[in-house]
Write a protein that holds these residues in place. Structure first.
Motif, PDB file in Angstrom:
ATOM      1  N   SER A   5      -2.664 -19.200   0.849  1.00  0.00           N
ATOM      2  CA  SER A   5      -2.343 -20.778   0.817  1.00  0.00           C
ATOM      3  C   SER A   5      -3.670 -21.389   1.200  1.00  0.00           C
ATOM      4  O   SER A   5      -4.041 -22.723   0.963  1.00  0.00           O
ATOM      5  CB  SER A   5      -1.398 -21.170   1.463  1.00  0.00           C
ATOM      6  OG  SER A   5      -0.186 -20.510   0.868  1.00  0.00           O
ATOM      7  N   HIS A   6      -4.501 -20.734   2.244  1.00  0.00           N
ATOM      8  CA  HIS A   6      -5.701 -21.339   3.030  1.00  0.00           C
ATOM      9  C   HIS A   6      -6.803 -20.247   3.069  1.00  0.00           C
ATOM     10  O   HIS A   6      -6.318 -19.130   3.409  1.00  0.00           O
ATOM     11  CB  HIS A   6      -5.351 -21.748   4.328  1.00  0.00           C
ATOM     12  CG  HIS A   6      -4.123 -22.760   4.322  1.00  0.00           C
ATOM     13  ND1 HIS A   6      -4.282 -24.132   4.076  1.00  0.00           N
ATOM     14  CD2 HIS A   6      -2.793 -22.704   4.538  1.00  0.00           C
ATOM     15  CE1 HIS A   6      -3.059 -24.702   4.140  1.00  0.00           C
ATOM     16  NE2 HIS A   6      -2.279 -23.638   4.259  1.00  0.00           N
ATOM     17  N   GLU A  10     -10.547 -22.777   6.602  1.00  0.00           N
ATOM     18  CA  GLU A  10      -9.412 -23.623   6.794  1.00  0.00           C
ATOM     19  C   GLU A  10      -8.548 -23.192   8.057  1.00  0.00           C
ATOM     20  O   GLU A  10      -7.957 -24.060   8.714  1.00  0.00           O
ATOM     21  CB  GLU A  10      -8.597 -23.713   5.552  1.00  0.00           C
ATOM     22  CG  GLU A  10      -9.419 -24.396   4.471  1.00  0.00           C
ATOM     23  CD  GLU A  10      -8.699 -24.348   2.897  1.00  0.00           C
ATOM     24  OE1 GLU A  10      -8.454 -25.231   2.355  1.00  0.00           O
ATOM     25  OE2 GLU A  10      -7.831 -23.230   2.895  1.00  0.00           O
ATOM     26  N   ILE A  11      -8.382 -21.872   8.089  1.00  0.00           N
ATOM     27  CA  ILE A  11      -7.336 -21.548   9.338  1.00  0.00           C
ATOM     28  C   ILE A  11      -8.197 -21.619  10.651  1.00  0.00           C
ATOM     29  O   ILE A  11      -7.659 -22.176  11.717  1.00  0.00           O
ATOM     30  CB  ILE A  11      -7.119 -19.954   9.000  1.00  0.00           C
ATOM     31  CG1 ILE A  11      -6.256 -19.820   7.952  1.00  0.00           C
ATOM     32  CG2 ILE A  11      -6.460 -19.531  10.253  1.00  0.00           C
ATOM     33  CD1 ILE A  11      -4.916 -20.446   7.781  1.00  0.00           C
ATOM     34  N   ARG A  12      -9.587 -21.227  10.408  1.00  0.00           N
ATOM     35  CA  ARG A  12     -10.403 -21.413  11.753  1.00  0.00           C
ATOM     36  C   ARG A  12     -10.476 -22.973  12.222  1.00  0.00           C
ATOM     37  O   ARG A  12     -10.220 -23.505  13.195  1.00  0.00           O
ATOM     38  CB  ARG A  12     -11.834 -21.102  11.378  1.00  0.00           C
ATOM     39  CG  ARG A  12     -11.988 -19.525  11.683  1.00  0.00           C
ATOM     40  CD  ARG A  12     -13.440 -19.159  11.430  1.00  0.00           C
ATOM     41  NE  ARG A  12     -13.472 -17.782  11.288  1.00  0.00           N
ATOM     42  CZ  ARG A  12     -13.863 -17.064  10.206  1.00  0.00           C
ATOM     43  NH1 ARG A  12     -13.945 -17.958   9.180  1.00  0.00           N
ATOM     44  NH2 ARG A  12     -13.798 -15.883  10.034  1.00  0.00           N
ATOM     45  N   ASP A  13     -10.579 -23.851  11.095  1.00  0.00           N
ATOM     46  CA  ASP A  13     -10.741 -25.384  11.422  1.00  0.00           C
ATOM     47  C   ASP A  13      -9.411 -25.848  11.994  1.00  0.00           C
ATOM     48  O   ASP A  13      -9.256 -26.501  12.923  1.00  0.00           O
ATOM     49  CB  ASP A  13     -10.942 -26.070   9.834  1.00  0.00           C
ATOM     50  CG  ASP A  13     -12.269 -25.878   9.726  1.00  0.00           C
ATOM     51  OD1 ASP A  13     -13.283 -25.459  10.390  1.00  0.00           O
ATOM     52  OD2 ASP A  13     -12.856 -26.284   8.317  1.00  0.00           O
ATOM     53  N   ALA A  14      -8.273 -25.359  11.630  1.00  0.00           N
ATOM     54  CA  ALA A  14      -6.965 -25.688  11.839  1.00  0.00           C
ATOM     55  C   ALA A  14      -6.605 -25.360  13.390  1.00  0.00           C
ATOM     56  O   ALA A  14      -6.216 -26.287  14.276  1.00  0.00           O
ATOM     57  CB  ALA A  14      -5.846 -25.325  11.040  1.00  0.00           C
ATOM     58  N   VAL A  21      -0.423 -22.399  13.596  1.00  0.00           N
ATOM     59  CA  VAL A  21      -0.770 -21.390  12.325  1.00  0.00           C
ATOM     60  C   VAL A  21       0.316 -20.190  12.454  1.00  0.00           C
ATOM     61  O   VAL A  21       0.325 -19.953  13.537  1.00  0.00           O
ATOM     62  CB  VAL A  21      -2.176 -21.113  12.310  1.00  0.00           C
ATOM     63  CG1 VAL A  21      -2.524 -20.032  11.242  1.00  0.00           C
ATOM     64  CG2 VAL A  21      -3.236 -22.297  12.341  1.00  0.00           C
ATOM     65  N   TRP A  22       0.675 -19.942  11.333  1.00  0.00           N
ATOM     66  CA  TRP A  22       1.680 -18.936  11.306  1.00  0.00           C
ATOM     67  C   TRP A  22       1.165 -17.970  10.197  1.00  0.00           C
ATOM     68  O   TRP A  22       0.908 -18.076   9.133  1.00  0.00           O
ATOM     69  CB  TRP A  22       3.205 -19.726  10.963  1.00  0.00           C
ATOM     70  CG  TRP A  22       3.589 -20.722  11.897  1.00  0.00           C
ATOM     71  CD1 TRP A  22       3.292 -21.924  11.531  1.00  0.00           C
ATOM     72  CD2 TRP A  22       4.377 -20.424  13.157  1.00  0.00           C
ATOM     73  NE1 TRP A  22       3.615 -22.620  12.663  1.00  0.00           N
ATOM     74  CE2 TRP A  22       4.487 -21.878  13.402  1.00  0.00           C
ATOM     75  CE3 TRP A  22       4.995 -19.320  13.505  1.00  0.00           C
ATOM     76  CZ2 TRP A  22       5.058 -21.930  14.775  1.00  0.00           C
ATOM     77  CZ3 TRP A  22       5.638 -19.615  14.660  1.00  0.00           C
ATOM     78  CH2 TRP A  22       5.617 -20.890  15.304  1.00  0.00           C
ATOM     79  N   THR A  23       1.823 -16.658  10.619  1.00  0.00           N
ATOM     80  CA  THR A  23       1.717 -15.582   9.469  1.00  0.00           C
ATOM     81  C   THR A  23       3.107 -15.266   9.175  1.00  0.00           C
ATOM     82  O   THR A  23       3.972 -15.128   9.700  1.00  0.00           O
ATOM     83  CB  THR A  23       1.179 -14.473  10.507  1.00  0.00           C
ATOM     84  OG1 THR A  23      -0.070 -14.421  10.908  1.00  0.00           O
ATOM     85  CG2 THR A  23       1.204 -13.163   9.378  1.00  0.00           C
ATOM     86  N   LEU A  24       3.131 -15.221   7.834  1.00  0.00           N
ATOM     87  CA  LEU A  24       4.449 -14.908   7.016  1.00  0.00           C
ATOM     88  C   LEU A  24       4.283 -13.348   6.661  1.00  0.00           C
ATOM     89  O   LEU A  24       3.233 -13.125   5.733  1.00  0.00           O
ATOM     90  CB  LEU A  24       4.554 -15.932   5.638  1.00  0.00           C
ATOM     91  CG  LEU A  24       5.796 -15.376   4.751  1.00  0.00           C
ATOM     92  CD1 LEU A  24       6.984 -15.478   5.602  1.00  0.00           C
ATOM     93  CD2 LEU A  24       5.711 -16.202   3.433  1.00  0.00           C
ATOM     94  N   GLY A  30       5.092  -8.078  -0.464  1.00  0.00           N
ATOM     95  CA  GLY A  30       3.869  -8.342  -0.953  1.00  0.00           C
ATOM     96  C   GLY A  30       3.394  -9.821  -1.005  1.00  0.00           C
ATOM     97  O   GLY A  30       2.629 -10.160  -1.805  1.00  0.00           O
ATOM     98  N   GLU A  31       4.195 -10.618  -0.380  1.00  0.00           N
ATOM     99  CA  GLU A  31       3.902 -12.146  -0.475  1.00  0.00           C
ATOM    100  C   GLU A  31       3.402 -12.647   0.901  1.00  0.00           C
ATOM    101  O   GLU A  31       3.564 -13.916   1.535  1.00  0.00           O
ATOM    102  CB  GLU A  31       5.199 -12.627  -0.734  1.00  0.00           C
ATOM    103  CG  GLU A  31       5.747 -12.254  -2.134  1.00  0.00           C
ATOM    104  CD  GLU A  31       4.982 -12.712  -3.142  1.00  0.00           C
ATOM    105  OE1 GLU A  31       4.409 -13.862  -3.119  1.00  0.00           O
ATOM    106  OE2 GLU A  31       4.954 -12.188  -4.396  1.00  0.00           O
ATOM    107  N   ASP A  32       2.740 -11.774   1.734  1.00  0.00           N
ATOM    108  CA  ASP A  32       2.245 -12.050   2.877  1.00  0.00           C
ATOM    109  C   ASP A  32       1.322 -13.387   2.884  1.00  0.00           C
ATOM    110  O   ASP A  32       0.560 -13.402   1.877  1.00  0.00           O
ATOM    111  CB  ASP A  32       1.499 -10.949   3.754  1.00  0.00           C
ATOM    112  CG  ASP A  32       2.470  -9.841   3.956  1.00  0.00           C
ATOM    113  OD1 ASP A  32       3.736  -9.964   3.821  1.00  0.00           O
ATOM    114  OD2 ASP A  32       2.116  -9.002   4.750  1.00  0.00           O
ATOM    115  N   ASP A  33       1.331 -14.329   4.004  1.00  0.00           N
ATOM    116  CA  ASP A  33       0.491 -15.531   3.757  1.00  0.00           C
ATOM    117  C   ASP A  33       0.134 -15.823   5.239  1.00  0.00           C
ATOM    118  O   ASP A  33       0.741 -15.292   6.435  1.00  0.00           O
ATOM    119  CB  ASP A  33       1.176 -16.435   2.919  1.00  0.00           C
ATOM    120  CG  ASP A  33       0.175 -17.357   2.398  1.00  0.00           C
ATOM    121  OD1 ASP A  33      -1.233 -17.453   2.738  1.00  0.00           O
ATOM    122  OD2 ASP A  33       0.693 -18.365   1.762  1.00  0.00           O
ATOM    123  N   VAL A  34      -0.765 -16.936   5.396  1.00  0.00           N
ATOM    124  CA  VAL A  34      -1.091 -17.600   6.514  1.00  0.00           C
ATOM    125  C   VAL A  34      -0.973 -18.845   6.293  1.00  0.00           C
ATOM    126  O   VAL A  34      -1.461 -19.542   5.236  1.00  0.00           O
ATOM    127  CB  VAL A  34      -2.628 -17.152   7.003  1.00  0.00           C
ATOM    128  CG1 VAL A  34      -2.769 -17.838   8.348  1.00  0.00           C
ATOM    129  CG2 VAL A  34      -2.666 -15.566   7.486  1.00  0.00           C
TER     130      VAL A  34
END
Length: 70
Positions: A5-6, A10-14, A21-24, A30-34
């Motif tokens: 998603s990012h 973008e994660i660093r900026d956030a 910020v969350w880790t799924l 196999g649907e992991d995301d940040v």
């Protein structure tokens, strides 16, 4: 770590701006995301995207560890 998603930038900026910020972790699915946002907003976004009211029992939404960006 999957960044679907990012981007890492973008994660660093956030993080620099103080955003949550969350880790799924979806286990073997196999649907992991940040994801960026409050826990409630991220939870709702995930549920809406997956057309459900709850996360599968083996999925976890955990605070992102920014050390994984290095």
């Amino acid at each position: 770590m999957n960044y679907r998603s990012h981007t890492r930038e973008e994660i660093r900026d956030a993080i620099a701006k103080g955003a949550q910020v969350w880790t799924l972790d979806t286990g073997p699915d196999g649907e992991d995301d940040v994801l960026i946002g409050s826990r409630e907003d991220v939870f709702q976004d995930i549920c809406s995207f997956n057309d459900t009211n709850e996360l599968p029992a083996h999925w976890r939404l955990i605070p992102f560890d920014e050390r994984s960006l290095t």
